[in-house]
Design an enzyme around this catalytic site. Structure first.
Site, PDB file in Angstrom:
ATOM      1  N   LYS A  40       0.827  -1.211   0.000  1.00 21.38           N
ATOM      2  CA  LYS A  40       0.000   0.000   0.000  1.00 21.38           C
ATOM      3  C   LYS A  40       0.858   1.256   0.000  1.00 21.38           C
ATOM      4  O   LYS A  40       2.026   1.243   0.388  1.00 21.38           O
ATOM      5  CB  LYS A  40      -0.994  -0.041   1.162  1.00 21.38           C
ATOM      6  CG  LYS A  40      -2.096  -1.062   0.854  1.00 21.38           C
ATOM      7  CD  LYS A  40      -3.261  -1.030   1.798  1.00 21.38           C
ATOM      8  CE  LYS A  40      -4.320  -2.022   1.290  1.00 21.38           C
ATOM      9  NZ  LYS A  40      -5.381  -2.267   2.254  1.00 21.38           N
ATOM     10  N   ARG A  70      -3.395 -10.141   4.976  1.00 21.77           N
ATOM     11  CA  ARG A  70      -3.764 -10.219   3.553  1.00 21.77           C
ATOM     12  C   ARG A  70      -2.597  -9.654   2.757  1.00 21.77           C
ATOM     13  O   ARG A  70      -2.281  -8.474   2.883  1.00 21.77           O
ATOM     14  CB  ARG A  70      -5.040  -9.403   3.338  1.00 21.77           C
ATOM     15  CG  ARG A  70      -5.550  -9.365   1.902  1.00 21.77           C
ATOM     16  CD  ARG A  70      -6.801  -8.488   1.815  1.00 21.77           C
ATOM     17  NE  ARG A  70      -7.281  -8.384   0.458  1.00 21.77           N
ATOM     18  CZ  ARG A  70      -6.795  -7.539  -0.446  1.00 21.77           C
ATOM     19  NH1 ARG A  70      -5.812  -6.712  -0.138  1.00 21.77           N
ATOM     20  NH2 ARG A  70      -7.294  -7.520  -1.662  1.00 21.77           N
TER      21      ARG A  70
END
Ligand code: 7PJ
Length: 288
Positions: free
Chosen positions: A231, A267
């Site tokens: 991210k 995740r």
């Protein structure tokens, strides 16, 4: 180290399988989108996505998360038919190849239902069942676990000046409200997974505080999922050139810290490296 083993539990899946939280579980990401920001749509063609899923399973993934709608900041919604057409062949192929639990990353009840009929056993909804009022009915009818993720705003606009008075307590408030919503609709408490939603309407400081204080979300007694993989907050720290493939070190650091701070599921894109990092951390700290 706060290990999931201190609070072991299992979560029943609708096909008779279960998730066991004796050790941290690794959820491998399979994107079937042409515009996913972190892999540039590398796995858009179903055949490639299926190959990628097989690799993640071989690498030691515990769950495969299949998504057909990019939710990167600024992204446009995808029509239901397109999303269904992307994910179903991939889910079917994974199911033929392996009994691994499959989650469907969607906010649409029709997509979730088709996915479940074709072998998915977990609903991963970044809107925490808010965007589609029928989602809760699907989850309740099929008895699938649901991931309730926190997001401030909508994917299209969420990174336009997000602001909190107190990020952690606002997310806790949100979980409390969404858990009650689920219970009211007949979803078992032991089918609820919560996720504070790294990068979804969060500033850098919010993402860091969530990771640092992750343990506080264990008050809900629900398994905790965390997704920090590749991210953009990582690039804000490292000041790299925003090449998502260069965020592996930051992703591994985040996954290891998330587990250390209480995450039951991480995740991730880079399954092999994450599994290795978690095993080595656990061995050093004497948990296995
Ligand atoms: C997340 C997700 C996350 C859960 C995405 C990306 C963006 N589902 N789906 N948690 N992120 N539960 O993979 O970077 O953080 S899509």
């Amino acid at each position: 180290m706060i290990y999931a083993t201190k609070n072991p539990g299992t979560m029943a899946l609708p096909n008779g399988q279960s998730l066991t939280f004796e050790r941290p579980l690794v959820m491998g990401i399979v994107n079937v989108t042409p515009d996913s920001f972190s892999d540039g749509g590398m796995f858009y063609a179903p055949d490639d996505a299926i190959k990628h899923a097989r690799q993640l399973i071989a690498d030691g993934a515990d769950i495969i998360d299949v998504g057909g709608e990019s939710t990167r900041p600024g992204s446009e919604p995808v029509p239901i038919d397109d999303e269904t057409r992307r994910v179903i062949p991939v889910i079917r192929a994974i199911r033929e190849h392996s009994p691994i639990p499959i989650s469907i990353d969607t906010t649409k009840s029709d997509v979730a239902e088709e996915a479940i009929k074709n072998g998915a056993t977990i609903i991963n909804d970044i809107s925490a069942l808010r965007f589609d009022h029928k989602m809760v009915e699907v989850a309740s009818a099929y008895k699938t676990p649901v991931v309730l993720m926190h997001m401030l705003g909508q994917p299209k606009t969420m990174q336009e000046a997000p602001h909190y008075h107190d990020c952690l307590s606002e997310i806790r408030q949100f979980f409390s409200e969404r858990i009650h919503f689920c219970l009211n609709y007949g979803i078992d408490k032991n089918r609820i997974i919560i996720d504070p939603g790294i990068g979804f309407g969060k500033r850098l400081e919010d993402n860091l505080e969530i990771l640092r204080r992750l343990e506080e979300f264990r008050m809900f007694d629900c398994p905790l999922l965390l997704g920090a993989s590749r991210k953009s907050f990582i690039s804000m720290i490292t000041r790299d050139r925003h090449d998502p493939l260069s965020r592996i070190g930051g992703s591994i650091a985040s996954a290891v810290l998330a587990v250390r701070n209480g995450a039951h599921i991480v995740r991730v894109h880079d399954v092999a490296a994450t599994v290795e990092a978690i095993k080595v951390t656990a061995a050093i700290e004497g948990a296995q």
